[in-house]
Design a protein around this motif. Structure first.
Motif, PDB file in Angstrom:
ATOM      1  N   LEU A  41      62.288  65.637  74.103  1.00 35.22           N
ATOM      2  CA  LEU A  41      63.108  66.579  73.332  1.00 35.22           C
ATOM      3  C   LEU A  41      64.573  66.166  73.308  1.00 35.22           C
ATOM      4  CD1 LEU A  41      61.706  70.096  74.286  1.00 35.22           C
ATOM      5  CD2 LEU A  41      61.677  68.998  72.045  1.00 35.22           C
ATOM      6  N   VAL A  42      65.091  65.718  74.432  1.00 38.54           N
ATOM      7  CA  VAL A  42      66.489  65.277  74.498  1.00 38.54           C
ATOM      8  C   VAL A  42      66.713  64.105  73.551  1.00 38.54           C
ATOM      9  CG1 VAL A  42      68.161  64.129  76.019  1.00 38.54           C
ATOM     10  CG2 VAL A  42      66.968  66.181  76.799  1.00 38.54           C
ATOM     11  N   CYS A  43      65.794  63.151  73.553  1.00 41.02           N
ATOM     12  CA  CYS A  43      65.925  61.992  72.663  1.00 41.02           C
ATOM     13  C   CYS A  43      65.903  62.415  71.204  1.00 41.02           C
ATOM     14  CB  CYS A  43      64.801  60.990  72.927  1.00 41.02           C
ATOM     15  SG  CYS A  43      64.948  60.116  74.484  1.00 41.02           S
ATOM     16  N   LEU A  44      64.970  63.302  70.850  1.00 44.08           N
ATOM     17  CA  LEU A  44      64.856  63.718  69.453  1.00 44.08           C
ATOM     18  C   LEU A  44      65.995  64.639  69.034  1.00 44.08           C
ATOM     19  CD1 LEU A  44      60.996  64.184  69.188  1.00 44.08           C
ATOM     20  CD2 LEU A  44      62.397  62.292  68.327  1.00 44.08           C
ATOM     21  N   ALA A  45      66.558  65.387  69.971  1.00 39.83           N
ATOM     22  CA  ALA A  45      67.731  66.209  69.656  1.00 39.83           C
ATOM     23  C   ALA A  45      68.944  65.320  69.388  1.00 39.83           C
ATOM     24  CB  ALA A  45      68.023  67.182  70.800  1.00 39.83           C
ATOM     25  N   ALA A  46      69.045  64.245  70.138  1.00 46.42           N
ATOM     26  CA  ALA A  46      70.173  63.325  69.970  1.00 46.42           C
ATOM     27  C   ALA A  46      70.066  62.541  68.664  1.00 46.42           C
ATOM     28  CB  ALA A  46      70.246  62.358  71.158  1.00 46.42           C
ATOM     29  N   ASP A  47      68.833  62.178  68.272  1.00 48.23           N
ATOM     30  CA  ASP A  47      68.633  61.414  67.039  1.00 48.23           C
ATOM     31  C   ASP A  47      67.269  61.773  66.458  1.00 48.23           C
ATOM     32  OD1 ASP A  47      68.402  59.630  64.959  1.00 48.23           O
ATOM     33  OD2 ASP A  47      68.499  57.838  66.202  1.00 48.23           O
ATOM     34  N   PRO A  48      67.222  62.779  65.565  1.00 50.72           N
ATOM     35  CA  PRO A  48      65.935  63.253  65.028  1.00 50.72           C
ATOM     36  C   PRO A  48      65.213  62.262  64.137  1.00 50.72           C
ATOM     37  CG  PRO A  48      67.743  64.741  64.426  1.00 50.72           C
ATOM     38  CD  PRO A  48      68.346  63.561  65.094  1.00 50.72           C
ATOM     39  N   GLU A  49      65.853  61.164  63.770  1.00 51.28           N
ATOM     40  CA  GLU A  49      65.228  60.189  62.881  1.00 51.28           C
ATOM     41  C   GLU A  49      64.715  58.948  63.605  1.00 51.28           C
ATOM     42  OE1 GLU A  49      68.007  59.388  59.758  1.00 51.28           O
ATOM     43  OE2 GLU A  49      68.022  61.475  59.108  1.00 51.28           O
ATOM     44  N   GLN A  50      64.877  58.876  64.916  1.00 49.63           N
ATOM     45  CA  GLN A  50      64.444  57.672  65.615  1.00 49.63           C
ATOM     46  C   GLN A  50      62.925  57.603  65.695  1.00 49.63           C
ATOM     47  OE1 GLN A  50      65.418  57.436  69.862  1.00 49.63           O
ATOM     48  NE2 GLN A  50      65.992  59.591  69.744  1.00 49.63           N
TER      49      GLN A  50
END
Length: 122
Positions: free
Chosen positions: A43-52
């Motif tokens: 969740l932290v990763c996707l919050a930081a960059d939702p397009e990765q």
């Protein structure tokens, strides 16, 4: 048994130590356990960059891409995130208003936790 293995330790002989370069590469800095779960890390990763890509998320979290796919599917089933197709890629939208799942933390929202870890997530 290899020289320097368990038998050597039992007999009082010194064990072989791995070279410094190999030990650092094989073991993450916080070996053993962390305060946040892999679900939270994703969740932290996707919050930081939702397009990765999920491959990028897996590399950051330190788990397999398949494990990230499973976690994303579980989070999607729980309504925590939604996948939106943009061309050939996915964009992930998080519902930061949902409460945390454990009874001890239900008074907090997902956005509260993410906001502590990711600047500008709110």
């Amino acid at each position: 048994m290899k020289p320097g293995g368990r038998a050597a330790a039992k007999q009082g002989r010194p064990q072989r130590t791995p070279s410094p370069g190999r030990a650092a590469a094989a073991e993450p800095p916080a070996a053993g356990w962390t305060f946040l779960s892999n679900h939270t890390h994703v969740l932290v990763c996707l919050a930081a960059d939702p397009e990765q890509t999920l491959r990028d998320v897996a590399a950051q979290v330190g788990i397999t891409e398949r494990a990230v796919q499973r976690i994303v599917a579980e989070l999607e089933a729980a309504g925590v995130l939604a996948r939106e197709r943009e061309g050939r890629r996915n964009r992930y939208r998080l519902d930061l208003s949902l409460p945390l799942r454990h009874p001890l933390e239900q008074h907090c929202r997902i956005g509260d936790l993410i906001g502590l870890v990711v600047q500008g997530a709110r």
